[in-house]
Design a protein around this motif. Structure first.
Motif, short mmCIF file in Angstrom:
data_model
loop_
_atom_site.label_atom_id
_atom_site.label_comp_id
_atom_site.label_asym_id
_atom_site.label_seq_id
_atom_site.Cartn_x
_atom_site.Cartn_y
_atom_site.Cartn_z
N LEU A 164 0.81 -1.22 0.00
CA LEU A 164 0.00 0.00 0.00
C LEU A 164 0.84 1.27 0.00
O LEU A 164 0.37 2.31 -0.43
N THR A 165 2.06 1.18 0.50
CA THR A 165 2.90 2.37 0.62
C THR A 165 4.12 2.22 -0.28
O THR A 165 4.60 1.11 -0.52
N ALA A 166 4.62 3.34 -0.74
CA ALA A 166 5.71 3.32 -1.72
C ALA A 166 6.97 2.67 -1.18
O ALA A 166 7.72 2.04 -1.94
N ASP A 167 7.20 2.79 0.12
CA ASP A 167 8.43 2.25 0.69
C ASP A 167 8.21 0.93 1.43
O ASP A 167 9.04 0.53 2.26
N ALA A 168 7.11 0.24 1.14
CA ALA A 168 6.87 -1.06 1.78
C ALA A 168 7.94 -2.06 1.35
O ALA A 168 8.19 -2.23 0.16
N PHE A 169 8.58 -2.69 2.33
CA PHE A 169 9.64 -3.65 2.00
C PHE A 169 8.99 -4.95 1.51
O PHE A 169 7.82 -5.24 1.79
#
Length: 234
Positions: A164-169
């Motif tokens: 959901l988030t751009a920096d999700a690992f």
């Protein structure tokens, strides 16, 4: 209804206990007011400070894990929720998941700490397996091994659908297993071996053998205290 999970990283100089209280207080109120039908907070706090198994997932420090049940993961719904989390965090990473519960934890009244250690693992799929084969082995084979070899008092499996988030690992599943609190430093309690070293070795061997078949490298582990603030099914 959909389940969202967010990994939360506090500011480096944060007072963990103060932020835990805030997350379970005014921030929880904001999340519910913004549309969260259910809310669970897991915090790596002083109650689990003695946990010997602790490994940042993909090198990312995770101080808390927040689970939200919402009507939809659309940006218009998520936006206020994520802004509330970011008001107290350095970073968040989020995913949509599907939930399976082989062992239902015994949660107390809303907002109270669930007894025991809640161990949260961020796992990757073995590249030797296709995604369907991986899901089949994990749910239909490994789950039985985990239940039979460990003294689990709760077991929640979350399969990641999308980030959901751009920096999700990168992560394929997020697993929550609960054990008696003594398990954070005593493997005999973790595996229910009753102090018998041969039995402990046998159980650990079966568990590690099964894990090696379907898990990729760099499994992240976050020991935590679990707080169910509100259930979507109440």
């Amino acid at each position: 209804m959909e389940k969202l999970i967010y990994a939360v990283t506090w500011p480096a100089d944060a007072d963990t206990e103060e932020l835990s209280t805030r997350l379970r207080g005014p921030v929880a109120d904001e999340l519910r007011a913004s549309g969260a039908r259910g809310l669970q907070v897991n915090v790596s706090d002083s109650d689990v400070a003695s946990a010997t198994l602790r490994r940042p997932p993909s090198g990312h420090r995770v101080d808390a894990v927040v689970s939200l049940w919402v009507d939809t993961w659309r940006d218009a719904v998520r936006g206020p929720l994520e802004r509330s989390l970011l008001s107290m965090a350095d970073a968040i990473a989020g995913w949509v998941v599907t939930e399976s519960v082989p062992i239902e934890p015994s949660d107390p009244s809303p907002g109270e700490r669930t007894p025991g250690l809640s161990n949260i693992a961020f796992i990757r799929r073995s590249e030797a397996m296709s995604h369907p084969d991986w899901l089949d082995y994990w749910h239909n084979h490994h789950t039985d091994v985990a239940i039979e070899t460990q003294a689990s008092i709760g077991y929640v499996q979350n399969t990641v659908v999308r980030s959901l988030t751009a920096d999700a690992f990168p992560v394929d599943a997020i697993v929550e297993e609960l054990f008696p609190i003594e398990a954070q430093s005593d493997p005999h309690v973790w595996y229910g071996s009753g102090g018998d070293q041969r039995e402990l070795d046998r159980r650990m061997g079966l568990m590690f053998e099964s894990c090696a078949k379907f898990l990729g490298p760099d499994v992240g582990v976050v020991p935590s205290s679990r707080f169910v603030m509100s259930s979507p099914f109440a």
